[in-house]
Design a protein around this motif. Structure first.
Motif, PDB file in Angstrom:
ATOM      1  N   UNK A  26      43.380  31.114  40.661  1.00 30.39           N
ATOM      2  CA  UNK A  26      44.276  30.992  39.520  1.00 30.39           C
ATOM      3  C   UNK A  26      45.022  32.281  39.252  1.00 30.39           C
ATOM      4  N   UNK A  27      44.281  33.372  39.142  1.00 30.67           N
ATOM      5  CA  UNK A  27      44.914  34.682  38.991  1.00 30.67           C
ATOM      6  C   UNK A  27      43.862  35.753  39.226  1.00 30.67           C
ATOM      7  N   UNK A  28      44.324  36.932  39.550  1.00 32.84           N
ATOM      8  CA  UNK A  28      43.424  38.070  39.753  1.00 32.84           C
ATOM      9  C   UNK A  28      43.205  38.735  38.401  1.00 32.84           C
ATOM     10  N   UNK A  29      41.948  38.806  37.985  1.00 28.97           N
ATOM     11  CA  UNK A  29      41.658  39.309  36.652  1.00 28.97           C
ATOM     12  C   UNK A  29      40.276  39.931  36.618  1.00 28.97           C
ATOM     13  N   UNK A  52      39.055  46.399  40.720  1.00 29.30           N
ATOM     14  CA  UNK A  52      37.802  46.987  41.167  1.00 29.30           C
ATOM     15  C   UNK A  52      37.648  48.452  40.805  1.00 29.30           C
ATOM     16  N   UNK A  53      38.613  48.995  40.089  1.00 29.33           N
ATOM     17  CA  UNK A  53      38.581  50.412  39.776  1.00 29.33           C
ATOM     18  C   UNK A  53      37.589  50.802  38.708  1.00 29.33           C
ATOM     19  N   UNK A  54      37.178  49.833  37.885  1.00 24.99           N
ATOM     20  CA  UNK A  54      36.227  50.111  36.810  1.00 24.99           C
ATOM     21  C   UNK A  54      35.136  49.047  36.788  1.00 24.99           C
ATOM     22  N   UNK A  69      34.133  43.742  44.316  1.00 19.16           N
ATOM     23  CA  UNK A  69      35.055  42.629  44.554  1.00 19.16           C
ATOM     24  C   UNK A  69      35.877  42.859  45.798  1.00 19.16           C
ATOM     25  N   UNK A  70      36.346  41.749  46.362  1.00 18.47           N
ATOM     26  CA  UNK A  70      37.242  41.762  47.501  1.00 18.47           C
ATOM     27  C   UNK A  70      38.405  40.839  47.130  1.00 18.47           C
TER      28      UNK A  70
END
Length: 121
Positions: A26-29, A52-54, A69-70
């Motif tokens: 659906x969306x990257x979140x 994935x930065x935090x 995450x990937x």
């Protein structure tokens, strides 16, 4: 809206490891993991930002649990090591309309169906 599907649960002996997966479409979140044991409230486990930065962890979760995450695979992982009997629960991944990845369960709008983790003593 985000569609979420968890997998990777199962039965493991205390001290063992499992890796849970959450495929999000659906969306990257930002994505959060929660768990719920029988008779208990849903508990925040960990969360990760959209890129994935935090990452964030629930009380006493950091150290044994690692969230990652990937985004190529649209998948968020929860690596669980040194599992204990008290980690037995249904584990859910969840998404918030604003991309939050930490908070209480009421803050989250979309949920997967859950995957059962059972740790034998």
């Amino acid at each position: 809206q985000v569609q979420l599907v968890e997998s990777g649960g199962g039965m493991v002996q205390a001290g063992g490891s499992l890796r849970l997966s959450c495929v999000a479409s659906g969306r990257t979140t930002g994505i959060a993991w929660f768990r719920q044991a029988p008779g208990k409230e849903r508990q925040y486990v960990a969360g990760i930002s959209w890129n994935g930065g935090s990452t964030e962890y629930g009380y006493r979760m950091k150290g044994r649990f690692t969230v990652s995450r990937d985004n190529v695979k649209n998948t968020v992982y929860l690596q669980m090591n040194n599992l204990k009997f008290e980690d037995t629960a249904v584990y859910y991944c969840a998404a918030n309309r604003f991309g939050l990845y930490t908070g209480i369960s009421d803050d989250f709008d979309d949920w997967g169906q859950g995957t059962q983790v059972t740790v034998s003593a």
